[in-house]
Scaffold this active site. Structure first.
Site: not given
Length: 137
Positions: A9, A49, A57, A85, A91, A102, A115, A126
Site C-alpha cells: 500500500k 474497493y 471508511f 494472510r 488488519t 503488519r 493488502h 483481484e
C-alpha cells in the site's frame, strides 16, 4: 500450487519498504509471478474497493489508496491464500502477531502497509483487476 493477490500500500511504498516487504515474501517461500508498480486513480480505487462502498471508511480508504504508488503482486505457493494472510498479520497491527508484515511495518489500522484478498474467489477477481494473462509468469 495456488495463487493469491497482494498489494503493498501507499504508506509502505512512500517509506521505501517495497524491497523489504518483497524480500519477506520470497523468504516465506512465495514465488512472485506478477509484479507491477502503479498509481491508482480515485476512480480505480473506488472500483477495486466497491465491496466496501456502503461502509463509513470507504471515502478515506479510496483517498488513501489513490494518494501515491502501490505495488500489486501475484503470489504463488502451496496454500497461497492462507499463507499470505498469515504472513500479513491482523488488519490492526496492534493485534498482529510478532514477525508479521503488519506488526513490523504498519503505521495504523488504516495505513497497514499491505493488502491481501479476503477469499480465494476474490483473489482471482483481484488478480484479473490488475493483471492480464501475459503479465503472469
Amino acid at each position: 500450487m495456488s495463487r493469491t493477490f497482494g498489494m503493498i500500500k501507499p504508506d509502505a511504498v512512500e517509506r521505501g519498504l517495497t524491497g523489504k516487504i518483497l524480500a519477506r515474501i520470497e523468504e516465506a517461500g512465495f514465488k512472485i509471478v506478477g509484479l507491477k508498480k502503479m498509481k491508482l486513480s480515485l476512480e480505480d480505487a473506488q472500483k477495486f474497493y466497491a465491496v466496501h462502498s456502503a461502509r463509513p471508511f470507504f471515502g478515506e480508504l479510496t483517498e488513501f489508496m489513490s494518494r501515491s504508488a502501490i505495488v500489486a503482486v501475484v503470489l504463488e505457493a502451496d496454500n497461497a491464500f492462507t499463507k499470505w494472510r498469515d504472513l500479513m498479520g491482523a488488519t490492526n497491527p496492534a493485534q498482529a502477531d510478532a514477525g508479521t508484515i503488519r506488526k513490523e511495518f504498519a503505521l495504523s489500522i488504516g495505513e497497514n502497509s499491505v493488502h491481501g484478498s479476503d477469499s480465494e474467489e476474490n483473489a482471482a477477481i483481484e488478480i484479473a483487476f490488475f493483471f492480464n494473462q501475459f503479465e503472469l509468469v
